[in-house]
Design an enzyme around this catalytic site. Structure first.
Site, PDB file in Angstrom:
ATOM      1  N   ASP A  44     -11.838  -8.501   7.437  1.00 59.88           N
ATOM      2  CA  ASP A  44     -13.685  -7.525   7.318  1.00 59.88           C
ATOM      3  C   ASP A  44     -13.633  -9.126   7.234  1.00 59.88           C
ATOM      4  OD1 ASP A  44     -12.759  -5.136   6.702  1.00 59.88           O
ATOM      5  OD2 ASP A  44     -13.841  -4.859   4.362  1.00 59.88           O
ATOM      6  N   ASP A  47      -3.592 -17.707   2.338  1.00 58.83           N
ATOM      7  CA  ASP A  47      -5.175 -18.561   1.580  1.00 58.83           C
ATOM      8  C   ASP A  47      -5.650 -19.626   2.294  1.00 58.83           C
ATOM      9  OD1 ASP A  47      -2.497 -19.573   1.382  1.00 58.83           O
ATOM     10  OD2 ASP A  47      -2.697 -20.415  -0.741  1.00 58.83           O
ATOM     11  N   TYR A  61       0.513  -1.331   0.185  1.00 54.26           N
ATOM     12  CA  TYR A  61       0.011  -0.162  -0.117  1.00 54.26           C
ATOM     13  C   TYR A  61       1.180   1.558   0.233  1.00 54.26           C
ATOM     14  CZ  TYR A  61      -4.089  -2.415   0.824  1.00 54.26           C
ATOM     15  OH  TYR A  61      -5.536  -3.362   0.924  1.00 54.26           O
TER      16      TYR A  61
END
Ligand code: NAD
Length: 361
Positions: free
Chosen positions: A250, A222, A135
């Site tokens: 989330d 994963d 980011y």
């Protein structure tokens, strides 16, 4: 103890009002000062994070933040959009550690998208690194590709990077959190493919030597995404980088049913923090008095625990939330047949009464 109150946009003002009333109902003395942030600040001062708002956040012992985001400002140039205020505060306060508990209240197990037996008693803490990773890594941008599958075509690119000290400091936060909870830490990476996360794994393993009481396991991201929906109760504290943490936190949030219940803390090296609900400004319900204020009230409890050293007061708030939920009060987002639907203010009133030992269902 000085608290900067930054309500922001949309439901931000409504939910922060309730958290402020709850703080005011404790037998503690706080100095609380309010400044606009996000779209509300742009409307008054022409910037989402005006100088006086930033100054207040820097001089306070902790920041209680509502939410920012207002569709009226979505066409502004990126640096002036409301959401930039969050990034600016993270940067200026050095908030590198994001703590997101995902706790499934017994009374709300039916609201989860998973079977009740999978989430009943769920209590996970996700520790996400907040100021590094792909980011923020440079260089980034668009260019004409010189190699790859389509040389000569337009390509977008970002840079994933973590330095050893960045990994060390977030690992310490996570190990300390794990040692005060179940004594187990899962470090989530993608060391099988990414150099950055091979270094992550090596450094976390090195830091582990200082925390012999904590059991450490490494998990590929994963697999972590799968385990969160397969057997979430086997997880306790997870630590991971910015990108993976964004997504996994989330996912974990949804296990608990409503985003309106989830607090968060973002801390810097000296333990100062910004505390906010995990949700946004919810423009679809703003001004209707129906937003769930509990995520913000529980964020205020985290603030008391992590930045202000008021553990008893934090527990009293959490207990009051339990009492009110057990009595069947629900805002619309967590409402179900047989419970009593209440608005934002009525939920705040109930928590204040419960704190005073005067709550009656
Ligand atoms: P959102 O979290 O605001 O809303 C998603 C859904 O959840 C909506 O249906 C909303 O009504 C509901 N919801 C959220 N909080 C609730 C609460 N307390 N009680 C009841 N229901 C609640 O996400 P979004 O719609 O994607 O974004 C809206 C705005 O918020 C955007 O401008 C976005 O950029 C911003 N945003 C800000 C933050 C922040 O301030 N940290 C975080 C996320 C999104």
């Amino acid at each position: 103890m000085k608290i900067a109150i930054l309500p922001g946009d949309g439901i931000g003002t409504e939910i922060v009002d309730e958290a402020v009333r709850v703080l005011g109902a404790l037998d503690l003395r706080f100095e609380m000062e309010t400044e606009p942030v996000g779209g509300a600040a742009y409307a008054v001062h022409g910037h989402p994070l005006p100088e006086r708002t930033l100054k207040l956040a820097l001089e306070a012992d902790a920041v209680l933040f509502g939410a920012v985001g207002d569709y009226r400002y979505d066409t502004l140039e990126r640096s002036l959009r409301p959401e930039q205020a969050v990034l600016g505060l993270r940067k200026h306060l050095g908030l590198f550690a994001n703590l997101r508990p995902a706790l499934c209240y017994e009374q709300l197990t039916h609201a989860s998208s998973l079977k009740p037996e999978l989430v009943s008693g769920l209590d996970i803490l996700i520790v996400r690194e907040l100021t590094g990773d792909v980011y923020f890594g440079q260089p980034r941008g668009r260019r004409t590709a010189v190699d790859g599958h389509f040389p000569g075509s337009l390509e977008g690119f970002d840079t994933m990077r973590y330095s050893k000290p960045e990994i060390e400091r977030i690992a310490h936060v996570a190990f300390r959190a794990a040692s005060t909870r179940g004594g187990k830490l899962t470090s989530v990476d993608k060391a099988n493919v990414l150099e950055t996360f091979q270094l992550w794994r090596d450094v976390v393993t090195e830091v582990h030597a200082q925390y012999p009481d904590v059991e450490l396991e490494h998990m590929y991201v994963d697999n972590a995404a799968m385990q969160l929906v397969k057997a979430p109760k086997k997880l306790d504290v997870l630590v991971t980088g910015n990108l993976f943490g964004d997504i996994l936190s989330d996912e974990a949030a949804m296990l608990t049913g409503s985003i309106g219940m989830l607090p968060s803390a973002s801390l810097n090296e000296s333990g100062k923090g910004m505390y906010e609900p995990s949700h946004g400004s919810a423009p679809d319900i703003a001004g209707k008095g129906v937003a769930n204020p509990l995520a913000t009230i529980l964020s205020a409890a985290m603030m008391l625990r992590y930045s202000l050293g008021q553990l008893d007061a934090a527990e009293r708030i959490e207990q009051a939330v339990n009492t009110v939920l057990s009595a069947g009060l629900r805002t619309p987002d967590i409402w179900s047949e047989g419970t009593r639907k209440v608005g934002t203010r009525e939920m705040g009133d109930a928590i204040v009464s419960a704190l005073a030992g005067k709550f009656e269902a």
